[in-house]
Design an enzyme around this catalytic site. Structure first.
Site, PDB file in Angstrom:
ATOM      1  N   CYS A 172       0.742  -1.231  -0.061  1.00  0.00           N
ATOM      2  CA  CYS A 172      -0.047  -0.018   0.073  1.00  0.00           C
ATOM      3  C   CYS A 172       0.824   1.427   0.002  1.00  0.00           C
ATOM      4  O   CYS A 172       0.187   2.598   0.209  1.00  0.00           O
ATOM      5  CB  CYS A 172      -0.855  -0.026   1.214  1.00  0.00           C
ATOM      6  SG  CYS A 172      -0.071  -0.650   2.884  1.00  0.00           S
TER       7      CYS A 172
HETATM    8  C1  LIG Z   1       1.038  -4.958   3.692  1.00  0.00           C
HETATM    9  S1  LIG Z   1       2.165  -6.506   3.393  1.00  0.00           S
HETATM   10  C2  LIG Z   1       0.831  -7.793   3.798  1.00  0.00           C
HETATM   11  C3  LIG Z   1       0.953  -8.132   5.316  1.00  0.00           C
HETATM   12  C4  LIG Z   1      -0.041  -9.469   5.278  1.00  0.00           C
HETATM   13  N1  LIG Z   1      -1.491  -9.354   4.873  1.00  0.00           N
HETATM   14  C5  LIG Z   1       0.078  -9.757   6.969  1.00  0.00           C
HETATM   15  O1  LIG Z   1      -1.424  -9.583   7.701  1.00  0.00           O
HETATM   16  O2  LIG Z   1       0.871 -10.088   7.516  1.00  0.00           O
HETATM   17  C6  LIG Z   1       2.151  -6.570   1.874  1.00  0.00           C
HETATM   18  C7  LIG Z   1       3.518  -7.557   1.356  1.00  0.00           C
HETATM   19  O3  LIG Z   1       3.363  -7.473  -0.149  1.00  0.00           O
HETATM   20  C8  LIG Z   1       4.651  -8.289  -0.594  1.00  0.00           C
HETATM   21  N2  LIG Z   1       5.085  -7.913  -1.938  1.00  0.00           N
HETATM   22  C9  LIG Z   1       5.235  -6.715  -2.182  1.00  0.00           C
HETATM   23  N3  LIG Z   1       5.603  -6.666  -3.535  1.00  0.00           N
HETATM   24  C10 LIG Z   1       5.615  -7.920  -4.111  1.00  0.00           C
HETATM   25  C11 LIG Z   1       5.775  -8.701  -5.101  1.00  0.00           C
HETATM   26  N4  LIG Z   1       5.865  -8.114  -6.453  1.00  0.00           N
HETATM   27  N5  LIG Z   1       5.415  -9.708  -5.174  1.00  0.00           N
HETATM   28  C12 LIG Z   1       4.926 -10.610  -4.074  1.00  0.00           C
HETATM   29  N6  LIG Z   1       4.953  -9.970  -2.968  1.00  0.00           N
HETATM   30  C13 LIG Z   1       5.274  -8.565  -2.999  1.00  0.00           C
HETATM   31  C14 LIG Z   1       5.735  -7.626   0.517  1.00  0.00           C
HETATM   32  O4  LIG Z   1       6.715  -8.107   0.705  1.00  0.00           O
HETATM   33  C15 LIG Z   1       4.788  -7.500   2.006  1.00  0.00           C
HETATM   34  O5  LIG Z   1       5.124  -8.730   2.579  1.00  0.00           O
END
Ligand SMILES: C[S@@+](CC[C@H](N)C(=O)[O-])C[C@H]1O[C@@H](n2cnc3c(N)ncnc32)[C@H](O)[C@@H]1O
Length: 359
Positions: A85
């Site tokens: 986000c």
């Molecule tokens: C807001 S966090 C999610 C947290 C999770 N929902 C929780 O409750 O613990 C967003 C995640 O998206 C991952 N992310 C960002 N870009 C990504 C990509 N291109 N492919 C896979 N994961 C990605 C980040 O590493 C991060 O862990």
């Protein structure tokens, strides 16, 4: 009970899917591209698989489909995800065309491919508030185009027993639309919100009698018996304290923090120091009688309500409602990031319980 199958995209440490696990769902797979977060997910989600994929690349969606086929999972029940986000976040530059704002499309594509009974997507408020809510509009339109009517709702974590001021928007879409999904009602009124003190007062102080901050051991004993129902809940499966390593502030900062009374921030400092800070939450000391401020990914601007140091990973995890047997991996800044990024498991659990009525 039939174990509903769940896949978690952008799983991070897996706060959201931990809530689903605790509600009795079968979390089969979490996907992220961050190694430390995947290790944490893997070690805290029973038999679930942690898979490293870059979800910018939509060809990777087929790898998820293949994984489920190999395990004879023909019908996925719930797809959950908290796509990044930063592009929307008020803390960032807020460029609506930031390419990270389109990562949710991986959730749309996977939904189209697997047609789960329900989809749950979580994000920051800016998604519905910034630029006339263009982010939310995109999510709603793209899911509508594949037959899912997404219902958005802003949830306030303290209403559901989480000792932290945290507001996030959740979207739920159901495949077989009988009724629109109704989000769970608030469970606590503000007079009964869980406070910081109720959440963390049993954890070691990491402060000596002389006021010096120490790092402490990797694994520690609790400082006291549990003093609240919340502490009893967090300690239910745990005999020791992990991820509770103190960050020793430089002397100048420690002295400055010591001047800030509970619940106040840098504005309470003497004139000569006040001008050093601009950020509105700088040097905020938590109020022991209230929930904490929003746990972030480690900006180090918040302080313990009593001790002259920033909260540890474990204290932050408690304020996010991660139980003490949920252990974080990676270096300390990776751990802070995982905790701050997460959906509070208790909040995830309340939504997961409600969702059972529909699927
Ligand atoms: C807001 S966090 C999610 C947290 C999770 N929902 C929780 O409750 O613990 C967003 C995640 O998206 C991952 N992310 C960002 N870009 C990504 C990509 N291109 N492919 C896979 N994961 C990605 C980040 O590493 C991060 O862990």
């Amino acid at each position: 009970m039939q174990n509903y199958k769940v896949v978690d995209l952008f799983c991070g440490a897996g706060g959201l899917s931990k809530g689903f696990l605790d509600a009795g769902y079968d979390v089969v797979l979490g996907i992220d591209y961050d190694d430390a977060a995947l290790e944490t997910f893997q070690k805290n989600h029973g038999s679930a698989t942690a898979m490293k994929l870059d979800l910018y690349n939509h060809e990777n969606i087929e790898k998820i489909v293949d994984f489920l086929k190999e395990r004879n999972i023909d019908n996925l029940d719930v797809l959950v995800g908290g796509p990044p986000c930063q592009g929307f976040s008020y803390a960032g530059k807020m460029d609506i065309n930031d390419k990270r704002n389109f990562l949710y499309i991986a959730m749309v594509k996977l939904t189209e491919r697997l047609r789960p009974k329900a989809v749950l997507l979580e994000n920051v408020l800016a998604m519905i508030e910034a630029n006339g809510g263009v982010g939310a509009r995109r999510v709603i339109d793209d899911f509508r185009a594949i037959g899912y009517k997404m219902v958005p709702k802003v949830l306030f974590a303290p209403d559901y027993g989480v000792p932290q001021i945290r507001k996030r928007v959740f979207f739920v879409g159901l495949r077989d639309l009988v009724d629109e999904f109704c989000f769970p009602e608030a469970m606590l009124d503000p007079a009964h919100y869980i406070t910081c003190e109720e959440a963390i007062s049993d954890l070691p102080s990491l402060q000596t009698d002389k006021g010096e901050i120490v790092r402490g051991e990797k694994v520690q004993d609790y400082m006291t018996e549990p003093k609240s129902d919340y502490q009893r809940l967090m300690r239910k499966q745990s005999l020791k304290v992990y991820n509770h390593v103190g960050s020793v502030p430089i002397e100048k900062t420690r002295k400055m923090i010591a001047l800030v009374p509970e619940g106040k921030n840098y504005l309470a400092l003497p004139d000569e120091y006040r001008g050093l800070y601009k950020y509105h939450e700088a040097l905020t000391r938590y109020n022991s009688k209230k929930p904490s401020l929003t746990i972030n990914t480690g900006h180090r601007s918040h302080f313990h309500y009593k001790w002259n140091r920033i909260p540890t990973v474990r204290e932050s995890a408690r304020l996010q409602s991660f139980p003490d047997d949920f252990i974080f991996y990676g270096n300390q800044s990776e751990q802070f990031k995982q905790v701050g990024n997460a959906v509070p498991p208790l909040l995830g659990q309340v939504i997961a319980e409600q969702l059972k009525k529909y699927i």
